[in-house]
Design a protein around this motif. Structure first.
Motif, mmCIF file in Angstrom:
data_model
loop_
_atom_site.group_PDB
_atom_site.id
_atom_site.type_symbol
_atom_site.label_atom_id
_atom_site.label_comp_id
_atom_site.label_asym_id
_atom_site.label_seq_id
_atom_site.Cartn_x
_atom_site.Cartn_y
_atom_site.Cartn_z
ATOM 1 N N SER A 177 -8.665 -3.274 -3.240
ATOM 2 C CA SER A 177 -7.563 -2.502 -3.801
ATOM 3 C C SER A 177 -8.120 -1.330 -4.593
ATOM 4 O O SER A 177 -9.305 -1.266 -4.891
ATOM 5 N N ASP A 215 -6.920 2.968 -6.215
ATOM 6 C CA ASP A 215 -6.071 4.132 -6.062
ATOM 7 C C ASP A 215 -6.311 4.832 -4.720
ATOM 8 O O ASP A 215 -5.386 5.116 -3.981
ATOM 9 N N PHE A 261 -1.266 4.420 4.319
ATOM 10 C CA PHE A 261 -2.438 4.164 5.156
ATOM 11 C C PHE A 261 -2.546 5.291 6.161
ATOM 12 O O PHE A 261 -1.559 5.650 6.819
ATOM 13 N N ILE A 263 -3.154 -1.019 -2.850
ATOM 14 C CA ILE A 263 -3.836 0.155 -2.293
ATOM 15 C C ILE A 263 -2.915 1.359 -2.482
ATOM 16 O O ILE A 263 -1.770 1.347 -2.038
ATOM 17 N N LEU A 283 -11.889 2.619 3.947
ATOM 18 C CA LEU A 283 -12.097 1.320 4.563
ATOM 19 C C LEU A 283 -13.025 1.372 5.774
ATOM 20 O O LEU A 283 -13.039 0.445 6.566
ATOM 21 N N ALA A 316 0.881 -1.174 0.000
ATOM 22 C CA ALA A 316 0.000 0.000 0.000
ATOM 23 C C ALA A 316 0.911 1.214 0.000
ATOM 24 O O ALA A 316 1.940 1.212 0.679
ATOM 25 N N VAL A 336 -8.795 4.218 -1.330
ATOM 26 C CA VAL A 336 -9.721 3.250 -0.743
ATOM 27 C C VAL A 336 -10.145 3.731 0.626
ATOM 28 O O VAL A 336 -9.299 3.947 1.502
ATOM 29 N N GLY A 370 -5.038 4.414 1.495
ATOM 30 C CA GLY A 370 -6.131 3.819 2.257
ATOM 31 C C GLY A 370 -6.408 4.655 3.485
ATOM 32 O O GLY A 370 -5.485 5.087 4.175
ATOM 33 N N ASN A 392 -2.613 1.455 -9.067
ATOM 34 C CA ASN A 392 -2.582 0.615 -7.880
ATOM 35 C C ASN A 392 -3.655 -0.461 -8.016
ATOM 36 O O ASN A 392 -4.850 -0.160 -8.054
ATOM 37 N N HIS A 393 -3.237 -1.716 -8.103
ATOM 38 C CA HIS A 393 -4.192 -2.825 -8.235
ATOM 39 C C HIS A 393 -3.584 -4.063 -7.594
ATOM 40 O O HIS A 393 -2.353 -4.222 -7.538
ATOM 41 N N PHE A 429 -3.277 -7.538 2.209
ATOM 42 C CA PHE A 429 -3.621 -6.415 1.334
ATOM 43 C C PHE A 429 -2.620 -6.312 0.199
ATOM 44 O O PHE A 429 -1.492 -6.794 0.286
#
Length: 108
Positions: free
Chosen positions: A100, A102, A32, A70, A106, A29, A104, A73, A90-91, A67
């Motif tokens: 996942s 670009d 975050f 991401i 949560l 990621a 996200v 996130g 981003n995938h 994960f």
């Protein structure tokens, strides 16, 4: 910030953090912003380039989910200011517990 086994940038349980003008690539990621045990507020992510964070991180014995893919996130930080970033490509490279994408969100 590249090629970490996890997030490139982790802002966790923090207040008044600014993450600006970074190149973030090749992580599970890119970034975050999350609240786990304490409130997270007044966090901003601006003017970052966040691309191709497609590595896979398996679930941890500490209960964290798997994960991959991401870009940015955000979880448990409702007032996080995420703007003026270039986020693309981003995938997930493998099926993971978290979605996942670009950017996200949560929460839920």
């Amino acid at each position: 910030i590249s090629n970490n086994n996890g997030p490139g940038v982790l802002v966790r349980d923090s207040n008044d953090a600014d993450v600006e003008a970074n190149l973030i690539t090749g992580n599970c990621a890119g970034m975050f912003v999350l609240s786990t045990y304490a409130d997270t507020s007044a966090v901003s992510a601006r003017m970052n380039v966040v691309t191709a964070n497609n590595r896979f991180c398996p679930a941890g014995v500490d209960g964290y989910p798997s994960f991959s893919g991401i870009g940015i996130g955000v979880a448990g930080a409702p007032d996080a200011d995420v703007n003026a970033n270039l986020v693309s490509g981003n995938h997930a490279s493998q099926p993971a517990d978290l979605p996942s994408g670009d950017i996200v969100r949560l929460d839920g």
